[in-house]
Design a protein around this motif. Structure first.
Motif, PDB file in Angstrom:
ATOM      1  N   ASP A  78       0.828  -1.199   0.000  1.00  0.00           N
ATOM      2  CA  ASP A  78       0.000   0.000   0.000  1.00  0.00           C
ATOM      3  C   ASP A  78       0.870   1.259   0.000  1.00  0.00           C
ATOM      4  OD1 ASP A  78      -2.526  -1.634   0.737  1.00  0.00           O
ATOM      5  OD2 ASP A  78      -1.137  -2.072   2.398  1.00  0.00           O
ATOM      6  N   GLY A  80       0.139   5.285   1.514  1.00  0.00           N
ATOM      7  CA  GLY A  80      -0.827   6.186   2.103  1.00  0.00           C
ATOM      8  C   GLY A  80      -0.328   6.817   3.372  1.00  0.00           C
ATOM      9  N   THR A  81      -1.224   7.488   4.058  1.00  0.00           N
ATOM     10  CA  THR A  81      -0.905   8.196   5.301  1.00  0.00           C
ATOM     11  C   THR A  81      -1.182   7.323   6.492  1.00  0.00           C
ATOM     12  OG1 THR A  81      -3.117   9.132   5.408  1.00  0.00           O
ATOM     13  CG2 THR A  81      -1.468  10.404   4.223  1.00  0.00           C
ATOM     14  N   SER A  98      -4.991   1.991   8.956  1.00  0.00           N
ATOM     15  CA  SER A  98      -3.737   2.736   9.091  1.00  0.00           C
ATOM     16  C   SER A  98      -3.335   2.791  10.556  1.00  0.00           C
ATOM     17  CB  SER A  98      -3.918   4.164   8.535  1.00  0.00           C
ATOM     18  OG  SER A  98      -4.278   4.116   7.166  1.00  0.00           O
ATOM     19  N   SER A 110       3.200  10.552   3.447  1.00  0.00           N
ATOM     20  CA  SER A 110       2.839   9.251   2.871  1.00  0.00           C
ATOM     21  C   SER A 110       4.072   8.407   2.637  1.00  0.00           C
ATOM     22  CB  SER A 110       2.109   9.446   1.527  1.00  0.00           C
ATOM     23  OG  SER A 110       0.938  10.228   1.695  1.00  0.00           O
TER      24      SER A 110
END
Length: 465
Positions: A78, A80-81, A98, A110
């Motif tokens: 993945d 992302g944040t 997350s 990120s």
């Protein structure tokens, strides 16, 4: 699956009518055994039920493998944040997982991350649920096997009946042809005598009418013979309708005709109904296990990678955009456990489901009893028909001889002017009727034996003749 006896039984209640005549068109003789074997091998419904049986057998293997543990492999990568937030959640719908500390403000930092997971889950004990599911699948196989066998049996009976009908139609044509020959001979005599003024001219008109009627009867007989050939071809699963049948079959009466009645035992139709009951009862047992708890063993092993550093909570710059660094697993975890799940309200639902299935079983038992009663009555009727057919078979030659003598007498009297055309045509009709009765008498004996074979559930009683 529910099916009424009306769907399967009528083909066993044979009402075999034999009228008309036909033509022998082919050079190769088709025996009764060959016709039945071809029909069983080619007919569409039998092929369909063979596939149903194969599907049921595959379901048994599937049911056995349902007991194997579940082994799941998962891998995801993945980007992302990782902003976190304190608060309660329930696992309903779709969300992200997350993992980051709840910071004082939102940021859009990120990085790459990855999760590699192996999961094993085994419902090792559920109070016989897996075993009963396998048993249900096996009883379905037994039912479909019995369904195939009873379809093969009934189709054999239908084909044999069609064969006898066609054989009788082809045999009867000789009587109609003989009738035409006699009508033509009478016409010749009548026309000659009318021209010489020995008899009224109206006699020649009556003679012509008799010839015309005999020709029409042959045409109708050949039409009926073609209908019977079409029926036999359809049951055999072929398109060729030109048959030359085994006429030696009608050179004698079957030996079994004088046998005493036997009760239907192990009839294919009754075996099928019995297996339907077994499926329903086994399903009731399986439904009962659905109310019981399930005990499971499970284990998990996972590896995880992240582009965020371990001190990211203190330093929000401690992360990398490097793809390989983010997907490389750096932390591992495993978990082993045992658990149990029990939906307490399922007992209320499955109790009614079991009761419903028991009522289905009772209905199937009533249908079994009905079919059994009908078969027993049919067997009694077949014995009566055999006796009557043999009596008619023995009486037929007497009728033919008497009718022949009467026709000869009337013919001589008419030629000598001692009888009229009405008496002559009446004698002609009586002789044709007697020959027709003689031709179908032996066929009716075979038809009666076939009826007995259909009721007793043993087609060999008929084919082995």
């Amino acid at each position: 699956m529910q099916m009424t006896s009306k769907k399967y039984f009528p083909s066993l209640l044979l009402t075999l009518s034999l009228v008309g005549a036909g033509e022998k068109l082919s050079a190769q003789t088709l025996t009764l055994q060959q016709a039945v074997e071809t029909a069983v091998a080619n007919y569409g419904s039998i092929k369909a039920k063979t596939n149903y049986l194969s599907a049921s057998k595959a379901t048994v293997l599937q049911s056995k493998k349902e007991y194997l543990p579940n082994l799941n492999l998962s891998a995801q990568q993945d980007y992302g944040t990782v902003n976190g937030q304190n608060g309660p959640l329930y696992g309903l719908g779709l969300s992200v997982a997350s993992s980051g500390l709840p910071l004082a403000h939102q940021n859009w930092n990120s990085a790459f991350g990855a999760l590699y997971l192996t999961n094993v889950n085994w419902d090792f004990f559920a109070f016989g649920r897996a075993r009963e599911r396998i048993n249900v699948s096996q009883t379905v196989v037994n039912r479909d096997q019995a369904d195939l066998e009873q379809e093969q049996f009934q189709h054999s009976v239908r084909t044999a009946a069609a064969y006898l009908n066609l054989l009788a139609a082809q045999r009867l044509i000789r009587s109609w042809e003989n009738n035409l020959e006699r009508a033509n001979a009478l016409k010749t005599v009548v026309v000659t005598r009318a021209k010489n003024g020995l008899i009224p001219g109206v006699d020649s008109s009556l003679a012509n009418a008799e010839v015309s009627n005999a020709k029409i009867s042959i045409t109708q007989a050949r039409d009926f013979e073609q209908e019977q050939a079409n029926t036999l071809a359809r049951l055999m699963g072929i398109t060729d309708q030109r048959f030359q049948l085994d006429t030696l079959l009608l050179s004698r009466v079957p030996r079994v005709a004088a046998d005493s009645a036997a009760k239907p035992q192990n009839h294919p139709l009754l075996r099928f109904y019995s297996n339907r009951i077994a499926v329903s009862e086994q399903q009731a047992k399986y439904f009962h296990t659905l109310a019981m708890p399930t005990f499971s063993l499970f284990g998990v092993f996972q590896g995880r990678g992240a582009g965020f550093s371990s001190n990211y909570a203190a330093d929000q710059t401690a992360y990398t955009h490097n793809y390989l660094e983010g997907i490389k697993p750096v932390r591992y975890n495993y978990l082993l456990g045992i658990g149990a799940t029990w939906n307490m309200t399922s007992m209320l639902r499955t109790r009614q489901q079991v009761m419903s299935q028991k009522f289905v079983s009772n209905a199937l038992k009533e249908e079994y009893d009905l079919a059994d009663q009908q078969l027993k009555n049919q067997l009694i009727l077949s014995e009566t028909k055999i006796g009557n057919a043999i009596t008619n078979y023995r009486e037929a030659p007497v009728q033919v001889q008497s009718a022949s003598d009467a026709y000869l007498q009337k013919s001589v009297l008419y030629k000598n002017g001692l009888s009229n055309i009405v008496d002559m045509t009446q004698a002609l009709y009586v002789l044709n009727r007697a020959e027709t009765s003689r031709d179908i008498a032996v066929t009716n004996v075979w038809q009666a034996v076939l009826l007995k074979a259909a009721a007793s559930g043993d087609i060999g009683v008929f084919l082995n003749q």
